[in-house]
Design a protein around this motif. Structure first.
Motif, PDB file in Angstrom:
ATOM      1  N   UNK B 279      53.441  34.198  44.334  1.00 14.82           N
ATOM      2  CA  UNK B 279      52.618  34.384  42.980  1.00 14.82           C
ATOM      3  C   UNK B 279      53.397  35.116  42.170  1.00 14.82           C
ATOM      4  N   UNK B 280      53.523  34.767  40.847  1.00 15.56           N
ATOM      5  CA  UNK B 280      54.189  35.698  39.845  1.00 15.56           C
ATOM      6  C   UNK B 280      53.417  35.549  38.542  1.00 15.56           C
ATOM      7  N   UNK B 281      53.467  36.469  37.773  1.00 15.49           N
ATOM      8  CA  UNK B 281      53.118  36.345  36.649  1.00 15.49           C
ATOM      9  C   UNK B 281      52.663  37.897  36.092  1.00 15.49           C
ATOM     10  N   UNK B 282      51.545  37.963  35.375  1.00 15.33           N
ATOM     11  CA  UNK B 282      51.110  39.275  35.096  1.00 15.33           C
ATOM     12  C   UNK B 282      50.191  39.784  36.143  1.00 15.33           C
ATOM     13  N   UNK B 283      49.778  40.962  36.308  1.00 12.89           N
ATOM     14  CA  UNK B 283      48.987  41.522  37.322  1.00 12.89           C
ATOM     15  C   UNK B 283      47.668  40.830  37.592  1.00 12.89           C
ATOM     16  N   UNK B 284      47.137  40.440  36.521  1.00 10.63           N
ATOM     17  CA  UNK B 284      45.959  39.919  36.596  1.00 10.63           C
ATOM     18  C   UNK B 284      45.937  38.457  36.724  1.00 10.63           C
ATOM     19  N   UNK B 285      46.931  37.815  36.456  1.00  7.90           N
ATOM     20  CA  UNK B 285      47.121  36.439  36.644  1.00  7.90           C
ATOM     21  C   UNK B 285      47.358  36.242  38.049  1.00  7.90           C
ATOM     22  N   UNK B 286      48.316  37.011  38.672  1.00  7.85           N
ATOM     23  CA  UNK B 286      48.765  37.106  40.133  1.00  7.85           C
ATOM     24  C   UNK B 286      47.518  37.235  41.074  1.00  7.85           C
ATOM     25  N   UNK B 287      46.510  38.071  40.878  1.00  2.00           N
ATOM     26  CA  UNK B 287      45.358  38.419  41.353  1.00  2.00           C
ATOM     27  C   UNK B 287      44.331  37.164  41.361  1.00  2.00           C
ATOM     28  N   UNK B 288      44.236  36.632  40.297  1.00  4.50           N
ATOM     29  CA  UNK B 288      43.568  35.447  40.050  1.00  4.50           C
ATOM     30  C   UNK B 288      43.985  34.280  41.027  1.00  4.50           C
ATOM     31  N   UNK B 289      45.247  34.228  40.760  1.00  6.17           N
ATOM     32  CA  UNK B 289      45.874  32.746  41.615  1.00  6.17           C
ATOM     33  C   UNK B 289      45.906  33.049  43.162  1.00  6.17           C
ATOM     34  N   UNK B 290      45.866  34.352  43.564  1.00  6.00           N
ATOM     35  CA  UNK B 290      45.691  34.610  44.999  1.00  6.00           C
ATOM     36  C   UNK B 290      44.091  34.288  45.447  1.00  6.00           C
ATOM     37  N   UNK B 291      43.534  34.586  44.526  1.00  6.97           N
ATOM     38  CA  UNK B 291      42.004  34.178  45.021  1.00  6.97           C
ATOM     39  C   UNK B 291      41.632  32.737  45.120  1.00  6.97           C
ATOM     40  N   UNK B 292      42.053  32.275  43.980  1.00  6.53           N
ATOM     41  CA  UNK B 292      41.949  30.836  43.893  1.00  6.53           C
ATOM     42  C   UNK B 292      42.669  30.000  45.289  1.00  6.53           C
ATOM     43  N   UNK B 293      43.902  30.363  45.432  1.00  3.93           N
ATOM     44  CA  UNK B 293      44.503  29.749  46.578  1.00  3.93           C
ATOM     45  C   UNK B 293      43.927  30.311  48.185  1.00  3.93           C
ATOM     46  N   UNK B 294      43.501  31.569  48.190  1.00  6.97           N
ATOM     47  CA  UNK B 294      42.995  31.749  49.391  1.00  6.97           C
ATOM     48  C   UNK B 294      41.584  30.758  49.594  1.00  6.97           C
ATOM     49  N   UNK B 295      40.788  30.719  48.586  1.00  7.27           N
ATOM     50  CA  UNK B 295      39.679  29.882  48.771  1.00  7.27           C
ATOM     51  C   UNK B 295      40.036  28.454  49.333  1.00  7.27           C
ATOM     52  N   UNK B 296      40.910  27.779  48.739  1.00  8.99           N
ATOM     53  CA  UNK B 296      41.205  26.465  49.275  1.00  8.99           C
ATOM     54  C   UNK B 296      42.049  26.581  50.648  1.00  8.99           C
TER      55      UNK B 296
END
Lengths: 463, 463
Positions: B279-296
């Motif tokens: 995951x890469x991007x800004x801190x907030x962006x990375x956290x958000x993406x991690x959350x979404x991927x975990x759910x899937x």
């Protein structure tokens, strides 16, 4: 030609061919083209299928008749003009979405599908096609000119969004450049060779496009700068900081005046150098990007950011930008023409070239504007002039030529997204040199030995 | 040939040419190639400049000697083999960064610059070049095979990152495909025609690459799935949801075993189907993406996400993935070869093809693994077999062929990123058909009438 038309009529139907004067004019002349010529196509043919296009090519080859593909008719460099007469091939009847593969994130379309109607038709899938040139552009022509638009800074240009092409060659053979994988390293990249070849290598009859997911959140903001140099410099900084703006457009004072006069938005805008930003992504991502861009803009003496309050206002604002050329055309007096053209340069040279070009435009004493896709180093000049005044036309021509030469001196290109057409053949030669053009000519001759495919475009016959 | 070597020696220096046996072997044989042949190049030449390459081409043309470019030597489909003997052109001495234009976000390099050393050398600029194939790949060969790597799902492939190429043609002419704008619609896209042409159309001697900004924050996570189908299905969903993962790689149970055996990471991994996420991007962006991927992932019965604790662990984990082929090679017994190959299919077909292919691999009873760039619909099979056993070789060959045919039936491609080389010419013909291949042959003949540029690759001489 008479015989060819007869043969075509019996092959694909009486109604499939027109020699009506108005029809010929519509297919050979364009009010937004930088050049128009006296010659028109001799006939217009309206195929219904790839197979019919193949029959047309075979008959045209037999009688050595030029073939000129036509879809949206909105290109700017006389890309569909008919300097050698011949047959205009109008894809009006080939305007279907052949297949939407939502799970593969691609769509198969015919050449006369417009990018705007495509996005409307597929919106329930949550996907969209991000290449956004002028509103009337259609996919066939967009492939031809390797076009782009305001979304290019985020999503890239046409060449990044085509998976495969079905192409009818000069002798009527039908080929497909690839199957349907999003990624391939299998053999020559014919897809990208045909993209941007302006119909000079073959006639594109079916296109598979990549799609992408509609972002959760979009935000549109407008902000003024004291000078166009400040605006351009801020844009370079935004790019260099790696902020993923969805779009970043510059419009000069004149162009903002055009928006005001056209009255396409409810608001009256300050007639100053202005930037239009589009932000997209997740809610948090958009907020973060807005903050970063605001900080950069401030260091370049920006005014306050004005945000669109809702989706409708976003749409209105963005279409004010998108329809800028049309708004300008609407302001013409009798006899006026608009010369609209584009160049692109390496990012760091953008403030320089925009500043000088703006000064030169102003010194013409004509109604002329600059606007552009500033994140790509790509911008447009539009100049209104009296076509009946040869001195005025010559002055405009010199101004455009100087801008192009300046772009080339800065290691740029004579066109970022409009293509070469009839208008920029000399500039292309200057840009790339004889040996590179000769490679293009060898390829052309290999695929189209009689130079029947849209002849006179991009380069001239080998001498 | 003797005469040619003599002429070359007097033209570019005594030391510039080698006919040493070991040298010839190194330039004609590869331990990681899917095919090796008995024929080797007759000589190896080491040019120092584009001008020297031009001289080499002129002399080779004069004596009708095949010319085969060589840089990293890590290609997998015998792309640099010498089935017709000839001259291997090794770019060892052309390994310089010619110019870094940080403000334009581009860099000019010679063919033997490795992508890893390039990123090391330019890291102070805050920019990087995102195409990441095998660690030993060099830019010249990366252009040749139109390669990609784990970053492709976010950043695209080689063809998206080249601004221009300097190319020596078969007759020694030197051309440049473009100047230096990031965007252009000027004439044929020769840049993308040479990319992926495996040196069969010309010899690339200088490359201008786009660069991009190093993301603020990067996070790497590893997660297991009960079956490879679950992993692949989760990957499709991540793509379809538009979550901008920086990379998303699948490794099967066997491949995880290889990582364990190679001992390249401190940890002992579960030998189960596993996905590596970046995951890469800004801190907030990375956290958000991690959350979404975990759910899937959870809906596909994933295990828990294990995150790298620091930058060093991220690097180690990712290199465990990147060096998977090398780790496998290290496990060979005497006489073993590894056949490593790739295909790509439309996204939705990925779970199907991976599941069937995995079953077929298992039924071989050999040491064989699947891993891949799952976000692009692209995956690799690596099979270890005894090269001395013709029955075993035949079984492996059949297994690979069946996988390729299956990919083609699913509208995929016989190679997503390795190219055709010697190994996949029949598959390419099956994929695209005779008429499309004939278009490639016409282009080849137009630019290289004597078929001297890397002959025998991609396609055979016209018959």
């Amino acid at each position: 030609m008479e015989k060819a038309i007869e043969e075509l009529r019996s092959a694909i139907g009486e109604d499939a061919i027109s020699t009506d004067d108005e029809d010929l004019l519509r297919h050979g002349y364009s009010e937004w083209s930088s050049i128009n010529i006296d010659q028109l196509p001799v006939a217009v043919v309206y195929p219904q299928s790839t197979e019919e296009v193949s029959m047309i090519a075979k008959i045209c080859l037999k009688y050595k008749i030029p073939m000129i593909p036509y879809s949206g008719g909105s290109s700017l460099e006389a890309n569909f003009s008919a300097p050698y007469g011949g047959m205009s091939i109008d894809f009006t009847h080939m305007d279907k979405i052949v297949a939407l593969h939502a799970d593969d994130m691609d769509v198969v379309v015919q050449p006369s599908v417009s990018w705007m109607s495509l996005n409307e038709d597929i919106k329930d899938s949550g996907l969209f096609f991000p290449v956004d040139p002028g509103p009337s552009a259609k996919i066939g022509g967009m492939v031809g000119t390797s076009c782009s638009g305001t979304n290019a800074v985020r999503y890239g240009t046409m060449k990044d969004w085509v998976i495969n092409l079905t192409v009818v060659l000069a002798d009527g053979r039908i080929i497909k450049t690839r199957k349907r994988p999003r990624k391939s390293a299998a053999g020559y990249n014919l897809t990208n060779l045909f993209i941007g070849s302006e119909g000079t290598l073959g006639i594109v009859t079916e296109i598979t496009l990549k799609l992408t997911v509609v972002p959760q959140e979009t935000s549109v903001a407008v902000v003024t700068f004291p000078t166009i140099r400040d605006a351009a410099a801020a844009a370079s900084k935004v790019m260099r900081a790696g902020i993923p703006v969805a779009a970043m457009e510059i419009m000069d004072d004149v162009q903002m005046g055009v928006v005001n006069k056209a009255g396409s938005t409810a608001k009256k805008w300050k007639e100053m150098p202005t930037m239009f930003f589009k932000f997209s992504g997740t809610k948090a991502g958009v907020q973060e990007n807005v903050k970063l861009v605001k900080a950069i803009a401030k260091t370049h003496k920006s005014g306050d950011f004005e945000f669109a309050v809702d989706a409708q206002e976003q749409k209105t604002l963005w279409s004010a930008r998108k329809e800028s050329l049309w708004s300008m055309l609407a302001l013409r007096r009798e006899g006026d023409e608009v010369w609209s053209t584009d160049v692109a340069v390496p990012l760091s040279r953008l403030p320089d070239i925009i500043e000088v070009s703006k000064k030169e435009l102003d010194s013409l004493g004509l109604f002329a504007s600059i606007l552009g896709h500033i994140g790509d180093g790509n911008f447009h000049e539009s100049i209104m002039y009296n076509s009946k005044d040869p001195k005025e036309r010559a002055a405009v021509e010199k101004c455009v030529k100087d801008m192009v030469d300046r772009a080339l001196e800065m290691e740029g290109t004579c066109t970022g997204e409009h293509g070469i057409g009839l208008g920029k053949k000399d500039s292309l030669m200057k840009e790339l040199g004889l040996d590179t053009i000769n490679v293009m000519k060898s390829i052309k001759s290999a695929l189209d030995p009689h130079w029947l495919m849209n002849p006179g475009k991009i380069m001239d016959f080998p001498s």
